[in-house]
Design an enzyme around this catalytic site. Structure first.
Site, PDB file in Angstrom:
ATOM      1  N   TRP A   1     -46.069   3.862 -27.513  1.00 31.47           N
ATOM      2  CA  TRP A   1     -47.034   4.416 -26.576  1.00 31.47           C
ATOM      3  C   TRP A   1     -48.136   5.230 -27.257  1.00 31.47           C
ATOM      4  CZ3 TRP A   1     -48.392   2.753 -22.190  1.00 31.47           C
ATOM      5  CH2 TRP A   1     -49.252   3.507 -21.380  1.00 31.47           C
TER       6      TRP A   1
ATOM      7  N   GLY B   1     -42.329   4.863 -31.907  1.00 33.17           N
ATOM      8  CA  GLY B   1     -41.545   3.882 -32.658  1.00 33.17           C
ATOM      9  C   GLY B   1     -40.246   4.397 -33.232  1.00 33.17           C
TER      10      GLY B   1
ATOM     11  N   SER C   1     -39.984  -0.148 -26.994  1.00 30.24           N
ATOM     12  CA  SER C   1     -41.085   0.784 -27.233  1.00 30.24           C
ATOM     13  C   SER C   1     -40.606   2.198 -26.922  1.00 30.24           C
ATOM     14  CB  SER C   1     -42.271   0.406 -26.330  1.00 30.24           C
ATOM     15  OG  SER C   1     -43.343   1.305 -26.461  1.00 30.24           O
ATOM     16  N   CYS C   2     -41.380   3.198 -27.365  1.00 23.25           N
ATOM     17  CA  CYS C   2     -41.064   4.604 -27.061  1.00 23.25           C
ATOM     18  C   CYS C   2     -42.357   5.403 -27.223  1.00 23.25           C
ATOM     19  CB  CYS C   2     -39.938   5.127 -27.959  1.00 23.25           C
ATOM     20  SG  CYS C   2     -40.305   5.057 -29.723  1.00 23.25           S
ATOM     21  N   GLY C   3     -42.271   6.591 -27.784  1.00 24.48           N
ATOM     22  CA  GLY C   3     -43.470   7.383 -28.012  1.00 24.48           C
ATOM     23  C   GLY C   3     -44.225   6.959 -29.255  1.00 24.48           C
TER      24      GLY C   3
END
Length: 285
Positions: A272, A247, A243-245
């Protein structure tokens, strides 16, 4: 999965190969690092533009940067002249930033002969290799491909991507690691998120691996270095969700994970921006 990167030396030697298709997947918006800014248009010769922000994303989705549908992807690569026997090399103008997202999009859609240029455009320029100011599409008519001819090489892989509900169901799974590519201040909820309406913090039981930690300058770290990183984070976790901000940079960690020898990474596509905007989902700080 086979090793996912090619070197600038390899690309230069194969630049005129008839089956090679070179894609520039640079993005206008760069979050999580200081962006490299260019004074004038510049690309690697024979490049075609792979537009992650407007073409190869699902604009009907409520998620930011959502993966394209299978139909959108098929039609999009056909318009780029990509054929069943094409070999795809992808780069971006930040080194390694958005090119892994484009690479993983191909992988989710089942196109296997696809690689990321290690170091991207900055490495290419640093080595004084030839550049161009125009994409191939601007000067060469390569013609669209019939979508039907791509059927044999495309197959959607739902196991390579997850939504929030699927991630939620795996939080307590001792066999699954959830790895977040954002910087530590965002992961720990010490700073506000860059997108309005998104809470600060992280998915419960997730671990933090800022994407810069798998990079060595413009390039990805060596396989042995990456193995050591993942050994410390998820040694006993055969399943890894990234996961990240929104994708994009999670795919840098996926690229690094595959380069380290892991074969079954999973992208939480909404990341996120999706999780943090939903008050029905738990968070930690």
């Amino acid at each position: 999965m086979e090793y996912p990167l090619v070197s600038t030396q390899w690309l230069e030697a194969h630049l005129t190969d008839p089956h090679l298709v070179l894609l520039d997947a640079s993005m206008e918006t760069v979050i999580g690092k200081e962006p490299l800014v260019y004074d004038e248009p510049i690309c690697i010769p024979r490049s075609r533009r792979f537009d992650l922000e407007n073409v190869f994303c699902d604009k009907t989705s409520t998620q930011i940067h959502a993966l394209p549908t299978f139909e959108q992807f098929s039609q999009g690569i056909a318009q780029l002249g990509i054929e069943a026997d094409s070999v795809i090399v992808i780069y971006d103008n930040q080194g390694i930033y958005s090119s892994p997202r484009a690479w993983w999009t191909f992988k989710v859609m089942g196109f296997n002969r696809v690689y990321v240029l290690d170091g991207g455009l900055p490495q290419w320029i640093e080595e004084d290799r030839i550049t161009s100011s125009r994409y191939q599409a601007e000067g060469v008519d390569y013609g669209p491909t019939d979508v039907d001819t791509l059927v044999d090489v495309l197959q959607y892989h739902p196991e390579r991507v997850m939504d929030a509900e699927a991630v939620l169901s795996r939080i307590e799974d001792t066999e699954t690691a959830i790895v977040d590519a954002r910087g530590a201040p965002r992961f720990l909820g010490q700073v506000s998120e860059p997108r309005p309406g998104v809470r600060s913090g992280h998915i419960p039981r997730s671990v933090n691996l800022p994407f810069a930690q798998v990079l060595d300058g413009n390039k990805i770290k060596t396989a042995s270095e990456l193995q050591a990183i993942y050994q410390g984070l998820a040694a006993d976790k055969p399943a890894r969700i990234f996961s990240c901000g929104s994708g994009i940079t999670a795919c840098i960690l996926i690229l690094a994970s595959v380069a380290a020898g892991h074969t079954h990474p999973i992208l939480y596509d909404g990341s996120w921006a999706d999780w943090g905007s939903r008050t029905d989902l738990p968070i930690e700080c």
